[in-house]
Motif scaffolding. Structure first.
Motif, PDB file in Angstrom:
ATOM      1  N   VAL A  14      75.291 -79.658 -25.645  1.00  0.00           N
ATOM      2  CA  VAL A  14      74.642 -78.462 -26.196  1.00  0.00           C
ATOM      3  C   VAL A  14      75.682 -77.515 -26.770  1.00  0.00           C
ATOM      4  N   LEU A  15      76.765 -77.299 -26.045  1.00  0.00           N
ATOM      5  CA  LEU A  15      77.815 -76.397 -26.535  1.00  0.00           C
ATOM      6  C   LEU A  15      78.472 -76.926 -27.803  1.00  0.00           C
ATOM      7  N   ILE A  16      78.696 -78.220 -27.877  1.00  0.00           N
ATOM      8  CA  ILE A  16      79.275 -78.825 -29.084  1.00  0.00           C
ATOM      9  C   ILE A  16      78.318 -78.660 -30.256  1.00  0.00           C
ATOM     10  N   ALA A  17      77.034 -78.899 -30.044  1.00  0.00           N
ATOM     11  CA  ALA A  17      76.046 -78.761 -31.115  1.00  0.00           C
ATOM     12  C   ALA A  17      75.987 -77.328 -31.610  1.00  0.00           C
ATOM     13  N   ARG A  18      76.022 -76.379 -30.700  1.00  0.00           N
ATOM     14  CA  ARG A  18      75.993 -74.970 -31.113  1.00  0.00           C
ATOM     15  C   ARG A  18      77.241 -74.584 -31.888  1.00  0.00           C
ATOM     16  N   ARG A  19      78.389 -75.075 -31.442  1.00  0.00           N
ATOM     17  CA  ARG A  19      79.633 -74.737 -32.118  1.00  0.00           C
ATOM     18  C   ARG A  19      79.643 -75.283 -33.543  1.00  0.00           C
ATOM     19  N   SER A  20      79.088 -76.478 -33.743  1.00  0.00           N
ATOM     20  CA  SER A  20      79.079 -77.082 -35.076  1.00  0.00           C
ATOM     21  C   SER A  20      78.148 -76.333 -36.021  1.00  0.00           C
ATOM     22  N   GLN A  21      77.190 -75.580 -35.482  1.00  0.00           N
ATOM     23  CA  GLN A  21      76.267 -74.812 -36.308  1.00  0.00           C
ATOM     24  C   GLN A  21      76.599 -73.324 -36.251  1.00  0.00           C
ATOM     25  N   LYS A  22      77.801 -72.977 -35.856  1.00  0.00           N
ATOM     26  CA  LYS A  22      78.193 -71.579 -35.715  1.00  0.00           C
ATOM     27  C   LYS A  22      77.999 -70.833 -37.030  1.00  0.00           C
ATOM     28  N   GLY A  23      77.354 -69.706 -36.932  1.00  0.00           N
ATOM     29  CA  GLY A  23      77.152 -68.876 -38.108  1.00  0.00           C
ATOM     30  C   GLY A  23      75.954 -69.283 -38.949  1.00  0.00           C
ATOM     31  N   ILE A  24      75.219 -70.279 -38.509  1.00  0.00           N
ATOM     32  CA  ILE A  24      74.026 -70.708 -39.243  1.00  0.00           C
ATOM     33  C   ILE A  24      72.804 -70.336 -38.403  1.00  0.00           C
ATOM     34  N   GLU A  25      72.016 -69.427 -38.921  1.00  0.00           N
ATOM     35  CA  GLU A  25      70.811 -68.994 -38.226  1.00  0.00           C
ATOM     36  C   GLU A  25      69.799 -70.135 -38.204  1.00  0.00           C
ATOM     37  N   GLN A  26      69.120 -70.300 -37.089  1.00  0.00           N
ATOM     38  CA  GLN A  26      68.046 -71.284 -36.972  1.00  0.00           C
ATOM     39  C   GLN A  26      66.732 -70.515 -37.046  1.00  0.00           C
ATOM     40  N   MET A  27      65.926 -70.800 -38.044  1.00  0.00           N
ATOM     41  CA  MET A  27      64.722 -70.042 -38.339  1.00  0.00           C
ATOM     42  C   MET A  27      63.490 -70.925 -38.168  1.00  0.00           C
ATOM     43  N   THR A  28      62.438 -70.377 -37.605  1.00  0.00           N
ATOM     44  CA  THR A  28      61.179 -71.117 -37.497  1.00  0.00           C
ATOM     45  C   THR A  28      60.396 -70.954 -38.798  1.00  0.00           C
ATOM     46  N   THR A  29      59.393 -71.771 -38.983  1.00  0.00           N
ATOM     47  CA  THR A  29      58.559 -71.629 -40.186  1.00  0.00           C
ATOM     48  C   THR A  29      57.782 -70.316 -40.150  1.00  0.00           C
ATOM     49  N   THR A  30      57.445 -69.843 -38.976  1.00  0.00           N
ATOM     50  CA  THR A  30      56.771 -68.543 -38.851  1.00  0.00           C
ATOM     51  C   THR A  30      57.687 -67.429 -39.341  1.00  0.00           C
ATOM     52  N   LEU A  32      60.143 -67.797 -41.432  1.00  0.00           N
ATOM     53  CA  LEU A  32      60.270 -67.969 -42.874  1.00  0.00           C
ATOM     54  C   LEU A  32      59.100 -67.312 -43.601  1.00  0.00           C
ATOM     55  N   LYS A  33      57.881 -67.549 -43.134  1.00  0.00           N
ATOM     56  CA  LYS A  33      56.695 -66.947 -43.762  1.00  0.00           C
ATOM     57  C   LYS A  33      56.798 -65.430 -43.793  1.00  0.00           C
ATOM     58  N   GLU A  34      57.325 -64.845 -42.724  1.00  0.00           N
ATOM     59  CA  GLU A  34      57.471 -63.395 -42.641  1.00  0.00           C
ATOM     60  C   GLU A  34      58.495 -62.864 -43.637  1.00  0.00           C
ATOM     61  N   ARG A  35      59.434 -63.690 -44.054  1.00  0.00           N
ATOM     62  CA  ARG A  35      60.523 -63.249 -44.932  1.00  0.00           C
ATOM     63  C   ARG A  35      60.361 -63.664 -46.389  1.00  0.00           C
ATOM     64  N   SER A  39      63.031 -59.836 -51.501  1.00  0.00           N
ATOM     65  CA  SER A  39      63.633 -60.154 -52.801  1.00  0.00           C
ATOM     66  C   SER A  39      65.053 -60.704 -52.686  1.00  0.00           C
ATOM     67  N   HIS A  40      65.727 -60.463 -51.585  1.00  0.00           N
ATOM     68  CA  HIS A  40      67.136 -60.852 -51.472  1.00  0.00           C
ATOM     69  C   HIS A  40      67.351 -62.179 -50.734  1.00  0.00           C
ATOM     70  N   ILE A  41      66.341 -63.032 -50.703  1.00  0.00           N
ATOM     71  CA  ILE A  41      66.535 -64.352 -50.089  1.00  0.00           C
ATOM     72  C   ILE A  41      66.453 -65.440 -51.151  1.00  0.00           C
ATOM     73  N   GLN A  42      67.122 -66.540 -50.861  1.00  0.00           N
ATOM     74  CA  GLN A  42      67.091 -67.709 -51.730  1.00  0.00           C
ATOM     75  C   GLN A  42      66.630 -68.875 -50.856  1.00  0.00           C
ATOM     76  N   LEU A  43      65.497 -69.456 -51.191  1.00  0.00           N
ATOM     77  CA  LEU A  43      64.974 -70.584 -50.430  1.00  0.00           C
ATOM     78  C   LEU A  43      65.303 -71.861 -51.185  1.00  0.00           C
ATOM     79  N   VAL A  44      66.085 -72.728 -50.553  1.00  0.00           N
ATOM     80  CA  VAL A  44      66.529 -73.972 -51.169  1.00  0.00           C
ATOM     81  C   VAL A  44      65.927 -75.151 -50.415  1.00  0.00           C
ATOM     82  N   ASP A  45      65.187 -75.982 -51.134  1.00  0.00           N
ATOM     83  CA  ASP A  45      64.572 -77.184 -50.577  1.00  0.00           C
ATOM     84  C   ASP A  45      65.459 -78.357 -50.972  1.00  0.00           C
ATOM     85  N   VAL A  46      66.054 -79.023 -49.984  1.00  0.00           N
ATOM     86  CA  VAL A  46      67.013 -80.089 -50.271  1.00  0.00           C
ATOM     87  C   VAL A  46      66.398 -81.487 -50.211  1.00  0.00           C
ATOM     88  N   ARG A  47      65.074 -81.566 -50.238  1.00  0.00           N
ATOM     89  CA  ARG A  47      64.412 -82.870 -50.294  1.00  0.00           C
ATOM     90  C   ARG A  47      64.538 -83.451 -51.696  1.00  0.00           C
TER      91      ARG A  47
END
Length: 118
Positions: A14-30, A32-35, A39-47
């Motif tokens: 768990v600690l290794i996984a968190r460290r590898s994602q340091k500085g990257i916010e984990q956001m739920t779809t809920t 995301l909908k709220e945000r 105007s100052h967000i950029q939503l990028v779909d990488v599919r």
């Protein structure tokens, strides 16, 4: 004794996984909908383009993961970049790529489009 070793290993992973994602916010779809109306967000779909055409979020820009590196100049480093894919795996990779490229405000959507109900 074996139980203690298993617990220590799990905590370590768990600690290794968190460290590898340091500085990257984990956001739920809920979240995301709220945000989405900010105007100052950029939503990028990488599919892939085909996945994106099949189902998408209106504000999203499609930048398939394999093409993201050559499209970074289309993103603003001074604004939040929210990354989404189908399940959250590719977007996690994309978020790490963006952090490495100097984007400081990056969020990954947990569960991706699989969790999206909009």
């Amino acid at each position: 004794m074996t139980y203690a070793i298993i617990v220590v290993l799990i905590i370590g992973f768990v600690l290794i996984a968190r460290r590898s994602q340091k500085g990257i916010e984990q956001m739920t779809t809920t979240e995301l909908k709220e945000r989405l109306n900010e105007s100052h967000i950029q939503l990028v779909d990488v599919r892939t383009e085909g996945e994106f055409k099949g189902r998408k979020i209106k504000k999203a820009k499609n930048m398939p993961l394999h093409e993201l590196g050559k499209n970074l100049n289309y993103l603003r480093k001074d604004e939040l970049v929210i990354v989404i894919c189908q399940s959250g795996v590719r977007s996690r990779k994309a978020a790490a790529m963006l952090k490495k490229a100097g984007f400081n405000n990056v969020a990954n959507v947990k569960g991706g489009m699989n969790a999206w109900s909009g």
